[in-house]
Structures are given as C-alpha cells and as structure tokens.
Design an enzyme around this catalytic site. Structure first.
Site, mmCIF file in Angstrom:
data_model
loop_
_atom_site.group_PDB
_atom_site.id
_atom_site.type_symbol
_atom_site.label_atom_id
_atom_site.label_comp_id
_atom_site.label_asym_id
_atom_site.label_seq_id
_atom_site.Cartn_x
_atom_site.Cartn_y
_atom_site.Cartn_z
ATOM 1 N N HIS A 418 0.790 -1.194 -0.111
ATOM 2 C CA HIS A 418 0.761 0.006 0.008
ATOM 3 C C HIS A 418 1.163 1.321 0.161
ATOM 4 O O HIS A 418 0.644 2.461 -0.784
ATOM 5 C CB HIS A 418 -0.998 0.564 1.987
ATOM 6 C CG HIS A 418 -1.686 1.347 1.409
ATOM 7 N ND1 HIS A 418 -1.380 1.977 1.858
ATOM 8 C CD2 HIS A 418 -2.822 1.456 0.155
ATOM 9 C CE1 HIS A 418 -1.853 3.268 2.492
ATOM 10 N NE2 HIS A 418 -3.294 2.914 1.350
ATOM 11 N N ARG A 508 30.017 -3.572 -16.947
ATOM 12 C CA ARG A 508 31.342 -3.999 -16.212
ATOM 13 C C ARG A 508 30.971 -5.349 -15.454
ATOM 14 O O ARG A 508 30.334 -5.254 -14.171
ATOM 15 C CB ARG A 508 31.705 -3.181 -15.316
ATOM 16 C CG ARG A 508 32.604 -2.387 -16.035
ATOM 17 C CD ARG A 508 32.007 -0.603 -15.407
ATOM 18 N NE ARG A 508 33.556 0.416 -16.005
ATOM 19 C CZ ARG A 508 33.622 1.663 -15.743
ATOM 20 N NH1 ARG A 508 32.671 1.479 -14.650
ATOM 21 N NH2 ARG A 508 34.867 2.816 -16.370
ATOM 22 N N GLU A 678 42.948 -1.581 -25.518
ATOM 23 C CA GLU A 678 43.529 -0.445 -24.346
ATOM 24 C C GLU A 678 45.333 -0.608 -24.012
ATOM 25 O O GLU A 678 45.466 -0.102 -23.488
ATOM 26 C CB GLU A 678 42.995 -0.878 -23.407
ATOM 27 C CG GLU A 678 42.996 -2.714 -22.824
ATOM 28 C CD GLU A 678 41.686 -2.640 -22.103
ATOM 29 O OE1 GLU A 678 41.507 -2.181 -21.140
ATOM 30 O OE2 GLU A 678 41.332 -4.263 -21.821
ATOM 31 N N GLY A 699 39.272 1.507 -25.052
ATOM 32 C CA GLY A 699 39.510 1.504 -23.529
ATOM 33 C C GLY A 699 40.674 2.600 -23.637
ATOM 34 O O GLY A 699 41.311 2.662 -23.231
ATOM 35 N N ASP A 702 42.976 3.236 -19.955
ATOM 36 C CA ASP A 702 44.180 2.329 -19.891
ATOM 37 C C ASP A 702 44.943 2.174 -20.925
ATOM 38 O O ASP A 702 46.267 2.526 -21.143
ATOM 39 C CB ASP A 702 43.338 0.195 -20.319
ATOM 40 C CG ASP A 702 43.517 0.132 -18.657
ATOM 41 O OD1 ASP A 702 43.880 0.986 -17.766
ATOM 42 O OD2 ASP A 702 42.716 -0.936 -18.741
ATOM 43 N N CYS A 749 34.788 3.198 -24.949
ATOM 44 C CA CYS A 749 34.489 4.021 -23.717
ATOM 45 C C CYS A 749 35.259 4.886 -22.700
ATOM 46 O O CYS A 749 36.131 4.102 -22.414
ATOM 47 C CB CYS A 749 34.279 2.662 -23.067
ATOM 48 S SG CYS A 749 33.587 1.236 -23.752
#
Length: 796
Positions: A418, A508, A678, A699, A702, A749
C-alpha cells in the site's frame, strides 16, 4: 438487466455499470480467458441493482445525499463526522428479502458440494478498477466467509464500506458524484492460499515503468499481507519477449523475509475469520514458487495483458491443498500507464550522510524533513504538512493522512505494498521494507530520504545537501554515431532503458561480482577443500540456498547480466569479462587464498592472462557458463562478450580456445566476441587482432596510461593523464582505420567525449561507430556528438 445477482459466466467487461470494475473483469476472464488456460475461481456478483434496491427499500438516498452535500470540500474538517453518520445509516438498514433470497440461492448453487464452503466477499464499485482511477483498497473485502448468515453480513458490510472516510475522500479527489457511484459485491470461491501462497503481479515494472517485464511478488498465506505491505515478499521479474519464445525468462529475483503468514481462523468466537501467525524459519528461507510456477503465472499475466490491451495489476493465489494456481483479480495499472517518459530528474548527494536504515526505493529523489512516527490513526494529529511519515506499515485508512507527507518510510512491505502504491500515485519517494525504521529513527528527528539509483533507498541522518539535475531527452538531437552506455549496476537497467542510448557498449562484470556475488569464484570452486575458518563459514551462510556452491556464482551472475540484456533488448549489450586486478580480487571473500602479491597490479595478473591460467581457469569457466545460460537458456542472444587487456595475438588465440572449450564458440548462436583496444600492441597489430575478433572497443583510460607510461592511480603523475594527447589520438585514429579496413565495428568507452567537445569532434571525424557514456554523461555526450557531426557535414 433485472436480476439482482449474476453468475460470473454471465458477465463481461462491458457490464461495469451493472457489476463494477472488479466483477466485470472477473466475468470477462472467467468467460474469455478460462478457455485459454487461465484459471479463475467461480463465483457470482450481487449487482448494482441490488445495492440500489437496498437504498430505496430503506429510504436512504435522500438522507445520504443531504449528509454528503454538507461536507466542507475545502478543508474536509467535518468529513469524519459525516462519514460516520452515513455508515450508521447504512449499518442500521436491512437487506431486502428478495435480495437476500437471490444471494443465498446463488451461494447454494456455488456450494453444491459443500454447504459451508468458504468464499471471498469483495466490494466492486462502478468507479473502481478503471484505467484512470483504481479505487484499490478504498472499500472493504472479507475473506474466509462461511455459511449463509455470515455471507449476508459480509455483503451488508461491503455496502457500509462505500462510506469509509477514505472512499468518500477518494471520490471527492477524483471528481466522482457520491450518489452516482454504485456498489456491486463479488462472491468468489476461496482459494486455499492460507495453506499455500499468494501475491500481486504487475505486467509492467512498477518502479521504472519498463514495459517488457512482468513483476511477480508474493508471500506465504493469504495475499492480504502482500497488498497491505505487512510482509516483505519474494520478488520475480520475467522478460516478456523471451517468455513468448518459451525460454527460461526469469531475469531477476529477490527473496523476501515473509515475516508473517495469514491463515484462516476457524476457532470458536474468533473476532475475524483470518489471523496472522509467525512464518516458520524454514519457510521464510524458502522461495514461495518454483521456476515453472513463476513462468506459468507470467504466461497467464501476459495473456491477460494482451486481452485487455493495457498494463495490468493482478492478484493471484496458490491453493496449498491442491497446488493449483489461480488468478483472483485483474485491474488496469494506473500509475505508469498515465506517464510519459522524456524529462528525467537525477539527484546527487553533495556530502556523505550517516545511514540510519536501508530498504527498497520507490521514486527517484532526495527529500529532507521531520520524521513523524505513526503507530495508528489515533496519532494522525501528529503529522504536519512536509513531514516524512515513518511507520511499521500503512493501510488504506491512512490515505488522507499520507497526502500531508513528503515521503514515506516503513519497516515492512515491498514494491506492491500500500505504501509503495500510494507513494507512486502521489509522486513522492518511499523507502519500504527497512525492517527497523521505527526503531532507529526518533520521532521529530530531521532525516533525509535518498533514493538515487538502483533498487536500494537510504534514510540518512539530518539534512544532507544535494543537487538536482533536469534532462529533457525529448529535446536531444538525433545522431548517426551510436550513443551507448557504460554500465556497472544492473539494478538501474530498467530505469535507464528510457534513456536515448542504443544499448550498452560496456557492461562491467567485475562490478556485478563485487556488489552482488561478493565471493571469489575460486573459493566457490574449491569450497570443500577450504580450511575451516570464519571465511568458510561466511561463504556457507551466503550460499546456503545452493548445494553446489559454483551454481551460486553462475546463477547470480546470469540473472544480473540478464536484467541488463532485457532492459535494452534487442539492442546489443557488450559484456566485458572480469577485469579485476589481483588486489581487487583479493578483497573478495576468500580472495586471500588465491591472489598473488603484486607490486603493480595495474600491469600484472589481470584480464585475458587470467582466463587460461590454471590459477583462475575454473573461475573463468563459471563466467562462461553464466553467459551461456543468458544467451541460450534465457534467450538473450543480444549479449556479446568482450576480452579486456589482451596483450598478444598468442594470448588472444589461447583465450578464444579456452572459451570454446567452455561452450562459448565465436559465431555459434550468433555469438560475437570483441576485444578491448587498450594496449599499444593492440593498435600496432590491429589487423591481426581484427582477424580473430568481431569488433573493437577502445578503452581510452588504459590506452592513455600505457601510451604515456604513467600510472593513473598515482596522484603524483595524474596531471599528465590526457586523452587529448597527440600520441594517444594517433593510436586511436590508427585503431579506427584498422577496424574500417577490416569491416568490423569499433567504439570507445570513456569520459573524454562528454567532457571535451573537441575529443568528440576527433572521434566523429575518424568515423567511429559508437561512443559509450556513463548515464550522467549521456545527454552531454549526445550534444557533443551532434555538434561534431554538424561541423563535419558543414566542412564537406
């Protein structure tokens, strides 16, 4: 229609004026959906004509109208007094003889095999269970009603309940004429869910409004506990598209405490025909439904939704004596069906507050106020406008009280309680099912309700500063470069599905392991050989539901991935396999037994190098098994996988071979495998990596640190970290060119495209296919992409 009583098999949805929304819907399902396999208990409806006959026979109409017209609509200060007089008139009246005869004849027909059969007696108003006004909980229902006298008394009480304070106020708030609202009463076989279980289903996620999920909730015993929020129920989410494909479409579940069980009370002199008892410990720790039962309920719910052509709010029960499941009610869902998505409000705490308690969040917002602890309506005078109401549970009698509150916090209840439903209708935040709010919060204390993201809501001590951001996605430009998400928290997936991202470019996995699984996978693989210790005891407690400890890892990981994949289906979700560093793996429960000491974990035993190494190989096998389950068993083949930190071509070949042995074969069932770009070696040998993988994802974090030779975790050299550095951009340009030459997809990314318009311009100029952003950066990122695309078009 002259009959005062009609059986369900003579009713359909077109008869709302005669039998109210609830009974019309029951008749519709009984006649149209029972042939399709949806089980609905039989019954009959005392028609609105019967109610009108009751009013006229007792000369009540004019007297009631006179009383109701005297209510002060501005202040409602005399509402309790007027409502009490109305109820007194109704209670002192008598049921007409012919009405009683028809009710009893129908009851005898219904109970031909058992003269004392138990029935549920429920009010069904003509302005109830409509797409725009539910009236849910405004009128009374009575369970486990046995015998003719008890039945007539319950019907009479339903009539009286039309003039509850809450029902009168609801009609005023929604503009209904009191005397134009008629009341029908439904009488239905009682399913013995007192011996089984019962609950509520929404064919839309009630919190986010995500339309492709069926949300099933329930607890042991009669379903009133779930509806009232008296218990914290079990929860299941089922994905409609793969349900239709006959896949195992349960994409998420949460076990509730199920503190009490509502059962029949047939003891002599019992005040009520039902009572609550403490749930036995072994039942509290058990799921109320098997997976097959969850899927059966989901299929029925989807059938009901398709039949009505709208999102539905459904009640169900499982008969513990026969193990048969039934649909007890179905009404239109009235909150999210009325909403339009476009403008999004997000909140961010500016400081860290002390957490007093935690529960399930309803509504995304932050609000501060004075806590007012309410134990019963006798304390209603304590609540002032702007207070945060804190209670064990709430019920429909509190509706007018709740309108004063800016937020609600309860000890018990789930998302269909409720308190949750009222909070959504009022557009305020709630934290339900905290377990201890009334113990840890003091009356009059200043508190902050913080529902920021995910399923969890926190109650913080004092006034905590925050920022509020407004984003109108409807005004964002269309872009050719695909905007996608960087996502770590699966609990936000349904909410984020309304954002203009075309899938997830980076999910991830390690965040799921860290936040949901908690245990090092190798400690589960080798659980039996772990030394006796507090660590082993902790693992045993967390995984108590699983005889096979590795199944705990696979099951939890699979459902977390599935929730994200379902939210963005059929758009792609690129899942990065685990990329913890050894020091991060070591922080997991049991991790100290398996992880080496490394001077520089950032450049050590991480990513691809772990997957084929005997020290982690079985753990990687569990990751692969979870992905297989999501793609094959659950039908979410939009999941792609991505390999991080793959240093050499030889390592890439080893990883692909390892995945193959675990059943993840590139190309099988459309499986695509990406690799992260990366490391400079990934760019230098991009043409060879392109021959092994289906796509690249840059990436940038990195790649920047390894190109510039700096540790991004070091404060001393962090000022040198810059994705806009010429050397970094040269490598990125080379990677994009290599992907184009090989005709494979490439995305990036990272934070830079939202922070720096010139970086977005660079990526668009190079022809990148997609850019992935964190949710808070998506809008700015799309704007930067749009500007870059317009500039490139102008330059041509």
């Amino acid at each position: 229609m002259n009959s005062l009583v009609l059986p369900f098999n003579k009713l359909d949805i077109g008869q709302i004026p005669e039998v109210g929304g609830k009974n019309a819907s029951l008749g519709e399902m009984f006649n149209k959906l029972l042939p399709l396999g949806v089980k609905v208990p039989d019954g009959f409806a005392v028609t609105v004509k019967g109610y009108q006959l009751f009013l006229s026979d007792n000369n009540l109409t004019d007297r009631l109208k006179q009383l109701l017209d005297s209510i002060h609509h501005e202040t409602l200060e005399n509402l309790p007094e007027i409502a009490k007089e109305c109820r007194s008139l109704m209670a002192n009246a008598t049921l007409p003889k012919n009405l009683k005869e028809e009710i009893l004849n129908s009851y005898r027909n219904l109970s031909a095999q058992d003269s004392n059969v138990a029935v549920a007696v429920r009010s069904s108003a003509t302005a109830e269970d409509l797409p725009t006004a539910s009236f849910a909980g405004q009128h009374d229902s009575f369970l486990n009603i046995r015998g003719e006298d008890a039945l007539l008394e319950a019907v009479h009480k339903c009539y009286v309940s039309l003039f509850n304070n809450r029902a009168i106020k609801y009609r005023i708030d929604n503009g209904f004429d009191h005397m134009q609202v008629g009341l029908s009463v439904g009488v239905q076989y009682m399913v013995r869910s007192d011996l089984g279980c019962a609950g509520v289903i929404f064919t839309i996620d009630p919190e986010s409004g995500f339309k492709n999920a069926i949300y099933i909730t329930g607890a042991w015993g009669l379903g009133e506990n779930v509806v009232q929020g008296a218990v914290t129920p079990d929860e299941f989410w089922v994905f409609k598209p793969t349900l239709q494909q006959e896949k195992n479409a349960i994409i998420s579940r949460q076990k509730g405490a199920k503190e009490h069980t509502m059962v029949y009370d047939d003891s002599p002199g019992a005040e009520r025909p039902v009572k609550n008892i403490e749930t036995l410990l072994h039942k509290r720790s058990a799921w109320i439904l098997t997976d097959d039962e969850v899927l059966q309920l989901a299929r029925w719910s989807h059938t009901i939704e398709q039949h009505y052509g709208m999102s539905m709010d459904i009640e169900w029960g499982k008969d513990g004596s026969t193990n048969e499941i039934y649909i007890l009610q179905a009404r239109p869902e009235t909150v999210h069906s009325q909403k339009e998505h476009g403008k999004v409000y997000t909140y961010k705490l500016k400081e860290k507050g002390k957490i007093l308690c935690t529960g399930k969040s309803v509504g995304k917002m932050i609000i501060s106020g004075r806590a007012c602890i309410i134990h019963s309506l006798s304390e209603a005078h304590k609540l002032q406008d702007g207070d945060i109401l804190v209670a064990d549970i709430t019920n429909p009698d509190w509706n007018s009280l709740l309108r004063k509150a800016v937020s609600i916090v309860t000890n018990k209840g789930g998302r269909t309680s409720h308190a949750s439903i009222v909070a959504r209708e009022l557009g305020i935040a709630a934290v339900v099912g905290t377990g201890n709010a009334t113990q840890v919060i003091h009356d009059g204390q200043i508190i902050t309700v913080a529902n920021i993201e995910g399923d969890e809501g926190n109650v913080l001590e004092g006034t905590v500063a925050y920022e509020k951001f407004t984003t109108d996605f409807s005004k964002l430009p269309q872009v050719k470069t695909t905007p996608m998400f960087i996502l770590a928290d699966p609990d936000r997936a349904f909410e984020l599905s309304h954002y203009p991202a075309e899938g997830v470019g980076l999910l991830r996995m390690e965040f799921i392991i860290n936040n949901s699984i908690l245990i090092h996978p190798m400690a589960l693989v080798q659980f039996e050989t772990l030394p006796k210790s507090p660590v082993k005891n902790t693992i045993a407690q967390i995984t108590a539901d699983y005889k096979n400890k590795t199944e705990y890892f696979v099951h939890k990981l699979a459902e977390s991935i599935a929730k994200v994949a379902a939210a963005f289906y059929p758009n792609q979700v690129i899942l990065r396999m685990s990329d913890f560093k050894s020091n991060e793996y070591k922080s997991l429960i049991g991790g100290e037994y398996y992880e080496p000491e490394e001077e520089n974990p950032m450049l050590g035993f991480r990513g691809a190098s772990r997957y084929y190494d005997p020290r982690y190989l079985p753990g990687f096998g569990l990751e692969c098994e979870a992905v297989l389950r999501v793609r094959n068993d659950m039908g979410l083949s939009n999941v792609k996988v991505m390999i991080p930190f793959c240093r050499t071509i030889q390592e890439a070949e080893k990883v692909l071979h390892t995945m193959d042995t675990f059943g993840l074969k590139r190309g099988e069932n459309g499986l695509e495998i990406y690799v992260m770009i990366e490391i400079p070696s990934n760019v230098i040998l991009a043409d060879k990596f392109a021959g092994l993988f289906d796509g690249f994802s840059i990436g940038s974090n990195d790649l920047t640190q390894l190109t510039l030779g700096l540790d991004r975790d070091s404060d001393i050299v962090s000022h040198l970290f810059d994705e806009n550095d010429e050397a970094v951009k040269i490598l990125i340009a080379q990677a994009i060119a290599a992907a184009k030459k090989a005709r494979i997809k490439i995305g990036l990314c990272g934070q830079a495209p939202s922070d720096f318009p010139e970086f977005s311009q660079f990526l668009v100029d190079q022809g990148i296919d997609s850019i992935s952003f964190t949710p808070d950066a998506l809008a700015k990122g799309i704007e930067n992409i749009s500007k870059a695309e317009l500039m490139m078009k102008a330059a041509k």
